[in-house]
Design a protein around this motif. Structure first.
Motif, mmCIF file in Angstrom:
data_model
loop_
_atom_site.group_PDB
_atom_site.id
_atom_site.type_symbol
_atom_site.label_atom_id
_atom_site.label_comp_id
_atom_site.label_asym_id
_atom_site.label_seq_id
_atom_site.Cartn_x
_atom_site.Cartn_y
_atom_site.Cartn_z
ATOM 1 N N ARG A 63 -8.372 3.606 1.268
ATOM 2 C CA ARG A 63 -7.242 4.036 1.973
ATOM 3 C C ARG A 63 -6.473 3.219 2.991
ATOM 4 O O ARG A 63 -5.596 2.802 3.238
ATOM 5 C CB ARG A 63 -7.405 5.586 2.225
ATOM 6 C CG ARG A 63 -5.851 6.295 2.705
ATOM 7 C CD ARG A 63 -5.928 7.639 3.243
ATOM 8 N NE ARG A 63 -6.913 7.610 4.618
ATOM 9 C CZ ARG A 63 -6.405 7.314 5.634
ATOM 10 N NH1 ARG A 63 -5.115 6.919 5.889
ATOM 11 N NH2 ARG A 63 -7.354 7.321 6.635
ATOM 12 N N ALA A 100 -5.562 -0.258 1.864
ATOM 13 C CA ALA A 100 -4.297 -0.186 1.140
ATOM 14 C C ALA A 100 -3.205 0.050 2.307
ATOM 15 O O ALA A 100 -2.309 -0.713 2.105
ATOM 16 C CB ALA A 100 -4.135 1.048 0.264
ATOM 17 N N GLN A 101 -3.501 0.546 3.309
ATOM 18 C CA GLN A 101 -2.562 0.887 4.633
ATOM 19 C C GLN A 101 -2.463 -0.230 5.119
ATOM 20 O O GLN A 101 -1.275 -0.813 5.433
ATOM 21 C CB GLN A 101 -3.250 1.903 5.358
ATOM 22 C CG GLN A 101 -1.963 2.468 6.406
ATOM 23 C CD GLN A 101 -2.675 3.606 7.244
ATOM 24 O OE1 GLN A 101 -3.887 3.524 7.545
ATOM 25 N NE2 GLN A 101 -2.045 4.361 7.884
ATOM 26 N N ARG A 102 -3.576 -1.070 5.360
ATOM 27 C CA ARG A 102 -3.448 -2.501 6.069
ATOM 28 C C ARG A 102 -2.727 -3.385 5.108
ATOM 29 O O ARG A 102 -1.761 -4.139 5.675
ATOM 30 C CB ARG A 102 -4.743 -2.874 6.254
ATOM 31 C CG ARG A 102 -5.023 -3.885 7.397
ATOM 32 C CD ARG A 102 -6.622 -4.317 7.609
ATOM 33 N NE ARG A 102 -7.398 -3.324 7.557
ATOM 34 C CZ ARG A 102 -8.358 -3.022 6.903
ATOM 35 N NH1 ARG A 102 -8.623 -4.021 6.037
ATOM 36 N NH2 ARG A 102 -9.527 -2.109 7.229
ATOM 37 N N SER A 103 -2.803 -3.227 3.897
ATOM 38 C CA SER A 103 -2.288 -4.180 2.924
ATOM 39 C C SER A 103 -0.601 -4.000 2.960
ATOM 40 O O SER A 103 -0.025 -4.777 3.114
ATOM 41 C CB SER A 103 -2.927 -4.120 1.682
ATOM 42 O OG SER A 103 -1.948 -4.835 0.512
ATOM 43 N N ARG A 104 -0.277 -2.960 3.003
ATOM 44 C CA ARG A 104 1.133 -2.459 3.132
ATOM 45 C C ARG A 104 1.689 -2.841 4.331
ATOM 46 O O ARG A 104 2.871 -3.344 4.281
ATOM 47 C CB ARG A 104 1.307 -0.758 2.932
ATOM 48 C CG ARG A 104 1.174 -0.339 1.421
ATOM 49 C CD ARG A 104 1.646 1.201 1.253
ATOM 50 N NE ARG A 104 0.916 2.073 2.167
ATOM 51 C CZ ARG A 104 -0.416 2.639 1.877
ATOM 52 N NH1 ARG A 104 -0.712 2.353 0.546
ATOM 53 N NH2 ARG A 104 -1.037 3.537 2.614
ATOM 54 N N LYS A 105 0.903 -2.576 5.333
ATOM 55 C CA LYS A 105 1.621 -3.046 6.750
ATOM 56 C C LYS A 105 1.588 -4.433 6.673
ATOM 57 O O LYS A 105 2.603 -5.004 7.237
ATOM 58 C CB LYS A 105 0.483 -2.503 7.747
ATOM 59 C CG LYS A 105 1.122 -2.948 9.095
ATOM 60 C CD LYS A 105 0.184 -2.448 10.152
ATOM 61 C CE LYS A 105 0.657 -3.005 11.846
ATOM 62 N NZ LYS A 105 -0.580 -2.435 12.868
ATOM 63 N N LYS A 106 0.798 -5.322 6.084
ATOM 64 C CA LYS A 106 1.010 -6.701 6.122
ATOM 65 C C LYS A 106 1.907 -7.227 5.296
ATOM 66 O O LYS A 106 2.905 -8.254 5.536
ATOM 67 C CB LYS A 106 -0.512 -7.160 5.613
ATOM 68 C CG LYS A 106 -0.621 -8.722 5.759
ATOM 69 C CD LYS A 106 -2.045 -9.284 5.236
ATOM 70 C CE LYS A 106 -2.204 -10.631 5.559
ATOM 71 N NZ LYS A 106 -3.561 -10.904 4.939
ATOM 72 N N GLN A 107 2.204 -6.611 4.168
ATOM 73 C CA GLN A 107 3.379 -6.776 2.992
ATOM 74 C C GLN A 107 4.421 -6.482 3.890
ATOM 75 O O GLN A 107 5.698 -7.318 3.847
ATOM 76 C CB GLN A 107 3.046 -6.050 2.012
ATOM 77 C CG GLN A 107 2.200 -6.471 0.908
ATOM 78 C CD GLN A 107 2.543 -8.049 0.455
ATOM 79 O OE1 GLN A 107 1.878 -8.924 0.840
ATOM 80 N NE2 GLN A 107 3.514 -8.105 -0.345
ATOM 81 N N THR A 108 4.647 -5.493 4.676
ATOM 82 C CA THR A 108 5.821 -5.224 5.335
ATOM 83 C C THR A 108 6.297 -6.144 6.302
ATOM 84 O O THR A 108 7.392 -6.563 6.572
ATOM 85 C CB THR A 108 5.840 -3.885 5.805
ATOM 86 O OG1 THR A 108 5.363 -2.775 4.874
ATOM 87 C CG2 THR A 108 6.921 -3.382 6.775
ATOM 88 N N GLN A 109 5.392 -6.464 7.113
ATOM 89 C CA GLN A 109 5.633 -7.523 8.034
ATOM 90 C C GLN A 109 5.930 -8.846 7.628
ATOM 91 O O GLN A 109 6.710 -9.500 8.129
ATOM 92 C CB GLN A 109 4.322 -7.577 9.038
ATOM 93 C CG GLN A 109 3.695 -6.498 9.844
ATOM 94 C CD GLN A 109 2.332 -6.822 10.401
ATOM 95 O OE1 GLN A 109 1.458 -7.487 9.936
ATOM 96 N NE2 GLN A 109 2.325 -5.904 11.599
#
Length: 124
Positions: A44, A47-56
């Motif tokens: 979890r 995945a949160q870190r990955s979503r944040k990275k993608q958003t940035q």
């Protein structure tokens, strides 16, 4: 025979064996559950870190896009101004060519110093 101590000859009574197996099974089940919970939490967070990275990354690309759009608009305006200036200068050149005595002078093609060429072509 007591339940907790092995019987003579090293044999463990069946009731004690079953209890140990159940206890081991419950312990393993708890361990597996704890591992699953830790693994899920780890996934979890990843995945949160990955979503944040993608958003940035998407935000950065959007900002770059906006900047390029502004630069493109600015360059189009500059091209428009330069095109207008070129048209104006072309008209000025055409008007000048009509009245310039040097363009009509046959002496223009002879290699003589410039001041002499001017004096020989100008009307007196």
């Amino acid at each position: 025979m007591s339940c907790g101590a092995p019987a003579a000859g090293g044999a463990v009574p069946r009731s004690a064996e079953g209890g140990q197996q159940r206890a081991a099974s419950v312990f393993q089940s708890h361990e597996e559950d704890d591992k699953k919970v830790r693994r899920r939490e780890k996934n979890r967070v990843a995945a949160q870190r990955s979503r944040k990275k993608q958003t940035q990354k998407a935000d950065k690309l959007h900002e770059e896009y906006e900047s390029l759009e502004q630069e493109n608009t600015s360059l189009k305006k500059e091209i428009g101004k330069l095109t207008d200036e070129m048209k104006h200068l072309s008209e000025v050149l055409k008007d000048h060519e009509k009245i310039c005595p040097l363009l009509h002078c046959t002496m223009n093609f002879v290699t003589i110093p410039r001041p002499d060429a001017l004096s020989s072509c100008l009307p007196r």
